[in-house]
Design an enzyme around this catalytic site. Structure first.
Site, short mmCIF file in Angstrom:
data_model
loop_
_atom_site.label_atom_id
_atom_site.label_comp_id
_atom_site.label_asym_id
_atom_site.label_seq_id
_atom_site.Cartn_x
_atom_site.Cartn_y
_atom_site.Cartn_z
N CYS A 637 0.85 -1.37 0.18
CA CYS A 637 0.00 -0.03 -0.13
C CYS A 637 0.78 1.38 0.10
O CYS A 637 0.43 2.37 -0.53
CB CYS A 637 -1.07 -0.08 1.21
SG CYS A 637 0.06 0.10 2.95
N GLY A 638 1.91 1.14 0.60
CA GLY A 638 2.90 2.38 0.71
C GLY A 638 4.22 2.12 -0.25
O GLY A 638 5.15 3.05 0.06
#
Length: 669
Positions: A637-638
């Site tokens: 996600c990051g």
């Protein structure tokens, strides 16, 4: 006989177009054809340089380029050339059909514009284009450019074409009319554009007037953009074609200087559904729960059943049996893996270049519509789900992107696009865009775009166009048919029995390539287009070239050295892992690990595709507890890679590649 019929159809259309051109253009066209007939063996008369201003002006006339192609002329980059093997029969017929009649006796005509009345006197055998030229030169009538003239007849007045569909190719004697009412279409168009009620078809007709285009370019571009925003979610194939013809003039697809601006406008044309909320104030989302082992079918079942309103909600992807919440990573991974899953489905097959194209005789309309929906979702779904509830109801995608790219401290965050793990073939994309290749040159270019460099198709070579069939070993070998998975498909009635000759080989080439690249995929393309439109509208299809759309959907298949430089430059490294981060990039730069770059990208970001525009790509390297015996972890996600305190580059490489092979990132957000 089929070839004669084909030629007659071309001739009829060509004659109608040519007689509608201004007299100077028609005369130049006839001169070019006469030169070829008078000097059939002189190569200089078979070549037209595109740098010549008069030739360029001729080719800008409606139907002129198609006319030359129908007569056998081919594009060679900076010129049009007529191969020595081309038949001159149709050239002779067209020259005879456009022979200018003697002037004849004069006819007096009355032209009314508002309260103005003007008299014109012209020879009776003047083509209609001569009347338009006379009106254009008339001071009392306002010198209206011929491309903006609308003539009406009768009481009550009605457009001339309603009574005479082919008026533009007729003489004033053949029309038999003595009075006309004149209108300037530009005046009406300005009002319609300001009220955003014009059509792209009517706008395209206005753009044909070079003076109007030059004097009002910014207004016309702004108006076209507003019209696209108003119509993007409800355009059919015909309107999409009209829109593309307009933007080809005003905002050409494929122009690298305007790419970012065109993409930004695509975003403004892609509205999200109202972010409905539950009683607790949280946004209602569109949940998509898919199975890794059956990703293609499990996704399509839900996507096909979803309403259009659901498709425009915030997409939240979860994988069955996994606890990870979708904060961007699972979504990115889903789209990437869905593209890869298409490769294994019977409804799709790969071209020689490795791109996807619908399989022959595939009738799975619902499947292609569902695939189109998923590809459409990839264009318009945002990365950061947690930020989406900040956006107002009925927000555009551009407003959403502005919200999700700013964190609480107003610092820029990454915005990584959702890329499909397989590339759609360029000719198929052109069919999806209703931008069908028609000429032999276009068809050859699309064929060659999907060929393997090591095994080119003879049909895409210039040699086939310029050589005699016997010289390339194909005399008597080709018929007007093609074999498709063991079935013979006729390209014309009785085609399998019609042998291709030097005189008909261009007709055969156009027919066989058009069937293969357009007709065979037209129905799947229409279903796919419908799916894209339901999820994301048609702005991307109207404003991007096929090449741009191809990369917008699938990025780049390999992490090049230039891409790796960006990856390394934009990496944010925790000082506690500075040495390990240096080793990490040394591993990726090593020649033996070049093929592993995509796997590492997939492990750390959820996608093995590198974005074309990587300006906002950010990568994080952070510490985790442990040493050489532990595998690294990824938070997709990051775009984050967490590294233990490895004591050597060798330990890091072994554990990193092992983690990539095991796909541990699938269990993390």
């Amino acid at each position: 006989m089929a070839d004669v019929v084909m030629a007659d159809a071309y001739s009829e259309r060509l004659l109608l177009d040519a007689k509608a051109w201004p007299l100077e253009s028609l005369q130049l066209f006839r001169k070019v054809l006469q030169n070829v007939l008078d000097n059939p063996h002189d190569a200089k008369f078979r070549k037209l340089k595109l740098s010549n201003a008069r030739i360029n002006a001729l080719l800008s006339e409606s139907g002129a380029q198609e006319a030359f192609r129908a007569l056998g002329w081919i594009s060679t980059g900076d010129a049009l050339e007529l191969p020595a093997t081309a038949s001159l029969d149709m050239t002779t017929a067209v020259l005879q059909g456009t022979e200018l009649p003697p002037p004849g006796d004069p006819i007096a005509l009355t032209v009314l514009r508002g309260a103005l009345k003007s008299k014109l006197e012209l020879p009776c055998n003047t083509l209609f284009s001569g009347l338009a030229a006379a009106i254009e030169q008339s001071e009392p009538l306002g010198r209206i450019p011929r491309k903006r003239q609308r003539l009406l007849i009768g009481v009550p007045p009605k457009p001339l074409q309603e009574s005479f569909p082919h008026f533009a190719s007729m003489t004033i004697a053949e029309l038999g009319l003595k009075a006309f009412k004149l209108e300037d279409t530009w005046e009406e168009m300005v009002a319609d554009l300001r009220a955003v009620r014009a059509s792209f078809a009517s706008l395209a007709s206005v753009l044909a007037c070079k003076k109007t285009l030059q004097d009002n370019f910014e207004f016309l571009l702004d108006s076209a953009k507003s019209l696209l925003k108003a119509r993007a979610m409800a355009m059919d194939a015909s309107e999409l074609r009209d829109a593309r013809s307009v933007f080809k003039v005003l905002w050409p697809p494929g122009d690298s200087n305007t790419r970012d601006a065109r993409l930004a406008h695509c975003a403004t044309c892609t509205p999200l559904a109202a972010l409905a909320k539950d009683e607790d104030g949280s946004a209602i989302q569109f949940p998509l729960r898919v199975e890794r082992t059956n990703l293609f079918k499990s996704a399509l079942e839900q996507i096909c059943e979803a309403s259009v309103a659901d498709l425009r909600k915030s997409l939240q992807v979860t994988f069955a049996g996994e606890a990870a919440e979708d904060a961007g990573g699972p979504r990115r991974e889903f789209f990437n893996d869905f593209g890869r899953a298409c490769v294994d489905e019977e409804v799709w097959q790969r071209t020689a270049a490795g791109s996807l194209v619908p399989s022959p005789f595939s009738a799975a309309a619902d499947v292609f519509r569902g695939c189109g929906r998923i590809f459409g979702l990839a264009l318009c779904q945002a990365e950061n789900a947690a930020q989406e509830q900040r956006v107002r109801e009925n927000a555009t995608l551009q407003e959403l992107l502005a919200a999700v790219t700013q964190d609480d401290d107003n610092q820029e965050q990454q915005l990584q696009k959702l890329l499909l793990g397989a590339t759609l073939s360029r000719p198929f994309l052109r069919c999806v865009q209703a931008d069908f290749p028609e000429s032999v040159e276009e068809l050859q270019a699309e064929l060659n775009a999907e060929q393997s460099e090591s095994a080119p198709d003879f049909r895409g070579s210039s040699t086939f166009l310029t050589s005699q069939l016997k010289d390339i070993g194909l005399e008597g070998q080709l018929t007007f048919s093609r074999e498709v998975q063991g079935n013979t498909v006729d390209l014309t009635v009785g085609g399998r029995a019609i042998v291709v000759t030097d005189a008909t080989k261009l007709d055969w080439l156009r027919a066989v390539l058009r069937h293969e690249l357009v007709e065979a995929v037209q129905e799947p393309a229409a279903s796919f287009r419908q799916g894209v439109s339901e999820a994301a509208g048609t702005a991307y299809l109207a404003l991007l070239s096929a090449d741009e759309l191809q990369k917008e959907w699938s990025g780049l298949a390999h992490v090049s050295d230039d891409a790796l430089k960006v990856w390394q430059k934009q990496a944010i490294v925790n000082p506690a892992r500075a040495q390990q981060a240096a080793w990490f990039f040394e591993i990726l730069w090593a020649e033996h690990a070049r093929d592993a770059r995509s796997s590492v990208l997939k492990f750390t970001t959820g996608s093995d595709r590198w974005p074309v525009d990587s300006k906002t790509f950010i990568f994080y390297i952070e510490p985790m507890d442990g040493g050489d015996d532990l595998l690294p972890r990824a938070m997709t996600c990051g775009n984050m890679l967490q590294l233990p305190l490895y004591t050597s580059k060798e330990h890091l490489q072994n554990q990193l590649l092992k983690a990539c092979d095991m796909g541990l990132s699938m269990q993390l957000v």
